[in-house]
Design a protein around this motif. Structure first.
Motif: not given
Length: 56
Positions: A17-38
């Motif tokens: 998550i921190l890597f994505k933020l450092n790269q300037g990505h905008r994070l969406h909760l639904a995408d994170l839950t799918e990516e991490f299977a949580v």
């Protein structure tokens, strides 16, 4: 899953998550839950407080 394995999973998730933020990505909760299977609550409980500038 053991306590150590839980911590490794959490550390991996936060690192990614921190890597994505450092790269300037905008994070969406639904995408994170799918990516991490949580579920959404797991992401929300992680010790990274959502910032309105990074989480949609």
């Amino acid at each position: 899953m053991t306590r150590s394995a839980d911590w490794n999973t959490l550390a991996d998730r936060l690192t990614r998550i921190l890597f994505k933020l450092n790269q300037g990505h905008r994070l969406h909760l639904a995408d994170l839950t799918e990516e991490f299977a949580v579920n959404q609550r797991t992401i929300q409980r992680d010790p990274l407080k959502p910032d309105k500038h990074h989480f949609a």
